[in-house]
Design an enzyme around this catalytic site. Structure first.
Site, short mmCIF file in Angstrom:
data_model
loop_
_atom_site.label_atom_id
_atom_site.label_comp_id
_atom_site.label_asym_id
_atom_site.label_seq_id
_atom_site.Cartn_x
_atom_site.Cartn_y
_atom_site.Cartn_z
CB CYS A 2 -0.86 0.03 1.26
SG CYS A 2 -1.75 -1.49 1.55
NE ARG A 27 4.16 1.94 -1.58
CZ ARG A 27 5.38 1.46 -1.41
NH1 ARG A 27 6.34 1.80 -2.23
NH2 ARG A 27 5.64 0.64 -0.43
CG ASN A 103 3.07 -0.86 2.87
OD1 ASN A 103 2.51 -1.85 2.41
ND2 ASN A 103 4.30 -0.51 2.52
CD GLU A 487 9.92 -9.40 -18.66
OE1 GLU A 487 9.75 -10.24 -17.77
OE2 GLU A 487 9.50 -8.23 -18.57
CE LYS A 491 6.27 -6.62 -18.42
NZ LYS A 491 7.45 -7.00 -17.70
C1 AGP Z 1 7.06 -7.00 -13.75
O1 AGP Z 1 6.40 -6.44 -14.84
C2 AGP Z 1 6.25 -7.12 -12.54
N1 AGP Z 1 5.79 -5.87 -12.09
C3 AGP Z 1 6.84 -8.02 -11.45
O2 AGP Z 1 7.04 -9.29 -11.97
C4 AGP Z 1 8.14 -7.54 -10.79
O3 AGP Z 1 9.20 -7.66 -11.70
C5 AGP Z 1 8.41 -8.37 -9.54
O4 AGP Z 1 7.38 -8.19 -8.62
C6 AGP Z 1 9.74 -8.05 -8.90
O5 AGP Z 1 9.82 -6.73 -8.52
P1 AGP Z 1 11.20 -6.04 -8.19
O6 AGP Z 1 12.03 -6.09 -9.42
O7 AGP Z 1 10.85 -4.67 -7.79
O8 AGP Z 1 11.84 -6.84 -7.08
#
Ligand code: AGP
Length: 615
Positions: A2, A27, A103, A487, A491
């Site tokens: 949050c 967030r 949070n 990846e 996406k």
């Molecule tokens: C990627 O598009 C996502 N938002 C998610 O997989 C992200 O990469 C993952 O939660 C890890 O986050 P971080 O790189 O901030 O640790």
């Protein structure tokens, strides 16, 4: 996860908190709320769904808001208790005088709740957060000091928290506390802030104090005091934020994701700048603080990460093993933390995280640190909690990434791996001089090649239009681009909600081929020059024989590909080892345009939040 924004000062409290929450919307966005200290009372406003609903609600209630002097706001991504008005923050104690936003996750909230119920507290929500409100109010009833009450309360909390509280009877202060969740104080002129992250305050001040675990910030409009949980004042450094508010603007693009995709050439230039001068100079990676003698004898590297960062790490494994011969393991942080690992003091542990906040990766890093490994963090947030655990820190300098779907931070992580692997290879002398120079030359050329892709996206848009009605996709590749397939598929899943899976092309015939028919498009990543090029072509033929529609992503000029594939998306020529850094771009665009055609909420896809601060 949050977002929290607390404000006390002479500015327009409602607008400042709303601006801050807007910049923290990445967030969480399933409900939002705000508590205002106004006209001697505490007024609370909550709405379900996105922040715009809270904005509208506050606009419609503008007449009843007289002259607020402080407030706390929250944007929620539900963990305990479904997204609902009653579960939205701020939460209050039984009499409603104390308000709290939070949070994190309070692990012992059930036990605390039982005790507080016995004392007569009336609970209204299913959240763990409401427990904090009752607990602090209970402590306040005996101490009559909000700072003492919060201090006595947080030592009873188990789990993770960033908290901000305000009390009707304590007019000139807001108080924050943190443990295992980020919280900072912004210092302004005649105004001060408490927030989860820097974008919340950047439009007002660049002066920041980052709280550490078990610290409490007592913030009035012209004074900030930080104490520990024993009440002792802690002297903290005020830091100046390294970015400008303009980083939070879409700059004319329809979505942040598109803007961030287009920023990638400059992100790469920025990252190479000062580290890779020319092909004859060694890589200047002073960030790596490992003794050269140790690097020469290094034989085990473990990389831990989640999601997109995990995919970058898989590419990193290929690069490091190829350039240096050092054995590399890659593991999702969420798996690493729950098993007996072989990590020891001779292991180089690399944590990769865009946000530097991801709870699983954070825990994994702490575990590795306890085993006395050298910790190298690759992150876009050198100001993050994770960065503080680093023995070596490579900031990827991609700039604030607002869209939930990671794009430019991924490319920047890849480039960091190239630089790191080249740096190690130069120390070890593990690469042929000519090959080394070629790689450096190609690295310098990468931004231009990505610009070439970005300068004409018509074909990708046509592909997106043609395929946007399909419900399932398979992405296949081999070798270093297997991670590109993962990846690309991630996406597409994230922002369009289409089921897409990346497979090693050779695995297709071991099961997934059963799913193939005219409803299951297969996207093949084909980089000529690689030993697996022909193999992937054969795998694509196998898919065609099962009536699958085929898309090729390739740098090949072979005209025959047009006979096999329904659409051929071209990328500029690049050697296979560097190809993930440009092959990812059309896949980001394909996902973007499909989601766009489907009318999805590209920057804030459902159920997701940008950084996941719960395990
Ligand atoms: C990627 O598009 C996502 N938002 C998610 O997989 C992200 O990469 C993952 O939660 C890890 O986050 P971080 O790189 O901030 O640790």
């Amino acid at each position: 996860m949050c977002g929290i924004v607390g404000y006390i000062g002479s500015g327009d409290v409602v607008s400042v908190i709303l601006r801050g929450l807007t910049n923290l919307e990445y967030r969480g966005y399933d409900s939002a709320g705000m508590a205002l200290r106004d006209d001697g009372t505490i007024k609370i406003y909550k709405t379900l769904g996105k922040l715009i609903n809270l904005k509208n609600e506050l606009e419609s209630k503008r007449k009843e808001i007289i002259h607020p002097t402080a407030g706390i706001g929250h944007i929620r991504w539900a963990t305990h208790g479904n997204p609902s008005l009653v579960n939205a923050h701020p939460h209050t104690c039984t009499c409603g005088k104390l308000v709290v936003v939070h949070n994190g996750i309070i692990e012992n909230y059930k036990e605390l709740r039982e005790e507080l119920l016995k004392k007569g507290c009336k609970f209204r929500s299913q959240t763990d957060t409401e427990t904090i409100a009752h607990l602090v109010a209970d402590e306040y009833a005996s101490s009559k000091d909000l700072e003492v009450a919060l201090r006595n309360s947080v030592i009873k909390l188990q789990g993770a928290y960033a908290i901000c509280v305000m009390h009707k009877d304590v007019p000139d202060v807001i108080i924050g506390a943190r443990k295992h969740a980020p919280l900072l104080v912004g210092i302004g002129e005649n105004e001060n802030f408490i927030a989860s992250d820097t974008p919340a305050i950047i439009e007002y001040t660049k002066k920041t104090i980052y709280l550490d675990d078990n610290e409490i910030a007592i913030v009035s409009k012209d004074k900030v005091k930080i104490t520990n949980t024993k009440g002792k004042v802690v002297e903290k450094k005020t830091e100046i934020l390294p970015f400008e508010p303009v980083a939070l603007s879409k700059m004319g693009f329809k979505h942040f994701m598109l803007k961030e995709i287009y920023e990638q050439p400059d992100v790469i230039r920025n990252l190479l700048n000062g580290k890779l001068y020319d092909i004859s100079s060694p890589i200047a990676l002073n960030e790596v603080k490992i003794d050269k003698g140790i690097i020469k004898n290094l034989n085990k590297i473990q990389i831990i990460a989640c999601g997109t960062s995990l995919h970058a790490s898989l590419v990193g494994k290929y690069i490091i093993e190829d350039f240096t011969g050092i054995s590399v393991d890659v593991e999702p942080s969420s798996e690493y933390i729950y098993r007996k690992t072989t990590t020891d003091e001779s292991t180089l542990v690399i944590g990769v995280s865009q946000s530097g906040e991801t709870a699983d990766t954070m825990t994994a890093i702490k575990q590795a640190k306890e085993k006395k490994s050298h910790i190298l963090i690759i992150t876009n947030r050198p100001d993050s909690n994770m960065a503080r655990y680093a023995d070596s820190l490579i900031p990827v300098n991609a700039g604030i990434e607002v869209s939930v779907a990671a794009t430019k931070s991924y490319t920047a992580q890849l480039i960091s791996f190239y630089l790191l692997a080249l740096h190690i290879a130069e120390i070890k002398g593990s690469l042929d001089e000519k090959y080394l120079k070629n790689i450096k030359h190609e690295l310098i050329q990468l931004p231009y090649k990505i610009e070439e892709i970005l300068s004409n996206t018509t074909q990708i848009q046509e592909c997106a239009k043609k395929f946007s009605s399909f419900k399932n996709f398979i992405y296949i590749a081999r070798g270093i681009n297997l991670a590109t397939a993962y990846e690309g598929a991630l996406k597409l899943k994230e922002i369009s909600y289409i089921n897409a899976t990346g497979y090693a092309a050779g695995e297709l015939k071991h099961g997934p081929i059963a799913m193939l028919d005219e409803t299951m498009p297969v996207l093949s990543i084909l980089i000529p020059g690689s030993i697996t090029y022909e193999k992937i072509l054969s795998n694509s033929e196998e898919a065609k024989a099962r009536n699958a529609k085929l898309i090729a992503l390739t740098s090949s000029d072979d005209k025959n590909l047009n006979n096999l594939f329904d659409i051929v998306i071209k990328i500029p020529k690049v050697s296979e080892i560097l190809s993930p850094s440009i092959a990812c771009v059309p896949l980001q665009l394909l996902a973007y345009y499909i989601a766009e055609f489907l009318g999805k909420d590209v920057d804030q896809p459902r159920n997701l939040a940008k950084s996941v601060t719960v395990e």
